[in-house]
Design a protein around this motif. Structure first.
Motif, PDB file in Angstrom:
ATOM      1  N   ALA A 455      81.849  79.630 -97.719  1.00  0.00           N
ATOM      2  CA  ALA A 455      81.889  80.217 -96.455  1.00  0.00           C
ATOM      3  C   ALA A 455      81.260  79.703 -95.365  1.00  0.00           C
ATOM      4  O   ALA A 455      81.510  79.841 -94.277  1.00  0.00           O
ATOM      5  CB  ALA A 455      81.308  81.770 -96.680  1.00  0.00           C
ATOM      6  N   ILE A 456      79.962  79.101 -95.835  1.00  0.00           N
ATOM      7  CA  ILE A 456      79.115  78.458 -94.672  1.00  0.00           C
ATOM      8  C   ILE A 456      79.956  77.178 -94.111  1.00  0.00           C
ATOM      9  O   ILE A 456      80.266  76.656 -93.111  1.00  0.00           O
ATOM     10  CB  ILE A 456      77.991  78.142 -95.227  1.00  0.00           C
ATOM     11  N   GLU A 457      80.430  76.386 -95.165  1.00  0.00           N
ATOM     12  CA  GLU A 457      81.014  75.092 -94.855  1.00  0.00           C
ATOM     13  C   GLU A 457      82.170  75.213 -93.846  1.00  0.00           C
ATOM     14  O   GLU A 457      82.528  74.473 -92.942  1.00  0.00           O
ATOM     15  CB  GLU A 457      81.585  74.534 -96.077  1.00  0.00           C
ATOM     16  N   GLN A 458      83.119  76.367 -94.053  1.00  0.00           N
ATOM     17  CA  GLN A 458      84.236  76.609 -93.289  1.00  0.00           C
ATOM     18  C   GLN A 458      84.044  77.504 -92.314  1.00  0.00           C
ATOM     19  O   GLN A 458      84.745  77.766 -91.420  1.00  0.00           O
ATOM     20  CB  GLN A 458      85.398  77.350 -94.413  1.00  0.00           C
ATOM     21  N   ASP A 459      82.522  77.850 -91.883  1.00  0.00           N
ATOM     22  CA  ASP A 459      82.173  78.566 -90.811  1.00  0.00           C
ATOM     23  C   ASP A 459      82.627  80.061 -90.973  1.00  0.00           C
ATOM     24  O   ASP A 459      82.846  80.417 -89.750  1.00  0.00           O
ATOM     25  CB  ASP A 459      82.431  77.825 -89.416  1.00  0.00           C
ATOM     26  N   MET A 460      82.849  80.532 -91.940  1.00  0.00           N
ATOM     27  CA  MET A 460      83.170  81.958 -92.088  1.00  0.00           C
ATOM     28  C   MET A 460      81.847  82.699 -92.107  1.00  0.00           C
ATOM     29  O   MET A 460      81.855  83.842 -92.019  1.00  0.00           O
ATOM     30  CB  MET A 460      84.175  82.105 -93.308  1.00  0.00           C
ATOM     31  N   LYS A 461      80.612  81.983 -92.453  1.00  0.00           N
ATOM     32  CA  LYS A 461      79.140  82.376 -92.519  1.00  0.00           C
ATOM     33  C   LYS A 461      78.653  81.581 -91.575  1.00  0.00           C
ATOM     34  O   LYS A 461      78.572  80.470 -92.109  1.00  0.00           O
ATOM     35  CB  LYS A 461      79.010  82.773 -94.014  1.00  0.00           C
ATOM     36  N   ASP A 462      77.763  82.352 -90.607  1.00  0.00           N
ATOM     37  CA  ASP A 462      77.172  81.296 -89.552  1.00  0.00           C
ATOM     38  C   ASP A 462      75.871  80.618 -90.301  1.00  0.00           C
ATOM     39  O   ASP A 462      74.911  81.561 -90.828  1.00  0.00           O
ATOM     40  CB  ASP A 462      76.693  82.358 -88.502  1.00  0.00           C
ATOM     41  N   ILE A 463      75.802  79.247 -90.233  1.00  0.00           N
ATOM     42  CA  ILE A 463      74.768  78.739 -91.097  1.00  0.00           C
ATOM     43  C   ILE A 463      73.426  79.062 -90.229  1.00  0.00           C
ATOM     44  O   ILE A 463      72.269  78.864 -90.724  1.00  0.00           O
ATOM     45  CB  ILE A 463      75.015  77.183 -90.908  1.00  0.00           C
ATOM     46  N   ASN A 464      73.550  79.532 -88.890  1.00  0.00           N
ATOM     47  CA  ASN A 464      72.307  79.759 -88.067  1.00  0.00           C
ATOM     48  C   ASN A 464      71.618  81.164 -88.724  1.00  0.00           C
ATOM     49  O   ASN A 464      70.422  81.604 -88.281  1.00  0.00           O
ATOM     50  CB  ASN A 464      72.615  79.918 -86.688  1.00  0.00           C
TER      51      ASN A 464
END
Length: 509
Positions: A455-464
């Motif tokens: 989810a983080i890698e695909q920017d479905m979950k904001d890494i920030n």
């Protein structure tokens, strides 16, 4: 003169396998190689298996039933003795042995080997091109299984060796379960063949019905009574082979975890468990093999050998159908279809034994020259190192970026690329990756590290919104674009970039 001729004949018999060996020399490129080596090293240094996840930050101390622990020991031993070149040689040797056992099981002539081996080398290239790994060993054991099956009618006692085979196989690769399904398939089809021969009263020489079909319950019972000893032995071997898969350092946990993976929704994100992309090279290869299957089946019907060959072909045809949806099944299917492919080759066989031998010899010499030419210079395999490994990866890595992390003390609270996990674990133990190739199907209390990571890698979950302060990523992932945006917003900073990797750090407030 006879001695020279005999020596020449022996060389020609070995030449097909030598061609396979040379063509199967590949530089190791398995993304999971690093953690396989680390598990093997741990065993040799500590005299026991590593049971917990100590390598990655996600799911720390997860208790994993390692389905390839014996392969890891073999991998590390080959690497310890010969480096990456040792793995190259081992991989090529395993492929050559796989061809040997399948060819023996199919009773392939020299002509058939000459025609079919190059085709199979091409079809199996996707799995062999990464060099040695557990999947190759599993395909070899499928070959051994069907070689034992091919000897059953002449030497039935040898089939008891399948119990030992599955006892070893369960510790080699999780694909042992597929091998067991193939074994069950053969037993079922073999028993069905015996019933058909008895009930229909078939003339085995002509494969034609000698009497009208007269099926009744009493006749079925009679057939069962006549064959019950053989059926009982086959079922006993099946049961004992299954029980042998529970005799592992992990007990039945290894078997249960393998069953758990079947149908797991997490597989939808793994390329090998997806179908071939339409009109891709792999898709066209499937179509080509499908045409050969139909042609081979036609020849079997024409020659009256369909019933005789069906038990040993049934598993391969089943896997081929399944491979239309899951490409991972294609590799064992191609091997198992050796008999059908041999039928096609025999159809093209020239008239005359001497002419056939001469043409086979000429083709083999050409293939041998092509194999040597394609792999020359051989020093490229002997001198291959981890820098070369990074260059040929699907997602290239770089030693300079890893050293930057260590030198600038950025090896903590790190979000790292999934495909780099194994490489980091072996080469840079100071850097603890977020996740690695072991973990795609790990689930604990409903939590999946891979789902969270993806989810983080695909920017479905904001890494920030995560707790990571360092991102170690390649530029072709969606999270890279998000990090570049955060860099413009002064939330993060790009501190390192090369052709393979980028390093971002969070600006502290």
């Amino acid at each position: 003169m006879k001695g020279i001729r005999r020596f020449f004949d022996n060389v020609i018999k070995v030449l097909p396998y030598l061609v396979v060996f040379i063509f199967s020399l590949y530089q190791p490129s398995d993304p999971d190689l690093g953690w396989h080596l680390k598990y093997g090293q741990y065993f040799w240094q500590n005299g026991k298996l590593l049971l917990n996840n100590t390598f990655s930050t996600m799911m720390p101390n997860y208790h994993w039933a390692n389905t390839s622990w014996l392969t890891d020991i073999i991998s590390y031993t080959a690497y310890h003795l010969g480096g990456l070149f040792g793995l190259t040689v081992l991989g090529a040797l395993v492929v050559a042995l796989t061809f040997y056992f399948f060819a023996k099981a199919s009773r392939m002539s020299l002509w058939e080997q000459t025609i079919i081996f190059p085709i199979l080398l091409y079809l199996e290239m996707p799995v062999n091109s990464v060099s040695f790994r557990g999947q190759q060993l599993s395909l070899l054991l499928v070959g051994v299984l069907f070689y034992l099956i091919s000897l059953y009618e002449k030497r039935p006692k040898l089939l008891w060796l399948t119990i030992l085979l599955f006892w070893i196989w369960v510790d080699i690769d999780g694909e042992f379960l597929l091998g067991y399904v193939l074994f069950v398939s053969w037993v079922g089809l073999y028993i069905a063949k015996k019933f058909v021969e008895r009930v229909f009263i078939i003339d085995r020489k002509e494969e034609k019905l000698r009497k009208r079909f007269n099926l009744s319950l009493s006749k079925i019972k009679l057939v069962f009574f006549q064959e019950k000893k053989e059926i009982g032995i086959l079922l006993a071997i099946l049961v004992l082979s299954f029980l042998a898969t529970m005799i592992t350092p992990f007990g039945d946990r290894l078997l249960l975890s393998t069953f758990f993976y079947i149908g797991s929704p997490l597989l939808k994100d793994i390329e090998e468990y997806l179908p071939f992309q339409m009109y891709s090279l792999g898709w066209w290869n499937e179509i080509f093999v499908g045409v050969l299957i139909i042609f081979g089946l036609f020849i079997l019907f024409f020659r009256g050998k369909f019933l005789e060959k069906m038990p040993i072909l049934g598993g391969g045809i089943l896997l081929y159908v399944l491979s239309l949806q899951v490409l991972r099944y294609a590799w064992p299917a191609f091997y198992l279809l050796f008999p059908l492919l041999a039928m096609t080759a025999s159809f093209l066989k020239p008239d005359g034994k001497k002419l056939t031998k001469n043409i086979s010899t000429m083709f083999l010499i050409i293939f041998f020259a092509a194999a040597v030419w394609s792999r020359y210079p051989f020093m490229q395999y002997i001198n291959f190192n981890w820098n070369g490994y990074c260059r040929i990866q699907v997602l290239p890595c770089s030693a300079e970026s890893a050293e930057f992390l260590i030198n600038h003390h950025l090896n903590h609270d790190i979000f790292s690329l999934y495909g780099w996990g194994g490489w980091l674990i072996w080469n840079y133990p100071q850097i603890k990756p977020t996740i690695d190739g072991r973990m795609h199907l790990w689930v604990q209390n409903g939590y999946s590290a891979f789902t969270d990571y993806y989810a983080i890698e695909q920017d479905m979950k904001d890494i920030n919104t995560t707790s990571y302060d360092v991102a170690y990523i390649s530029s072709d992932k969606p999270v890279y674009n998000r990090l570049m945006q955060l860099t413009e917003e002064k939330e993060w900073k790009l501190v390192y970039k090369d052709q393979a990797a980028s390093i971002f750090i969070r600006n502290k407030k």
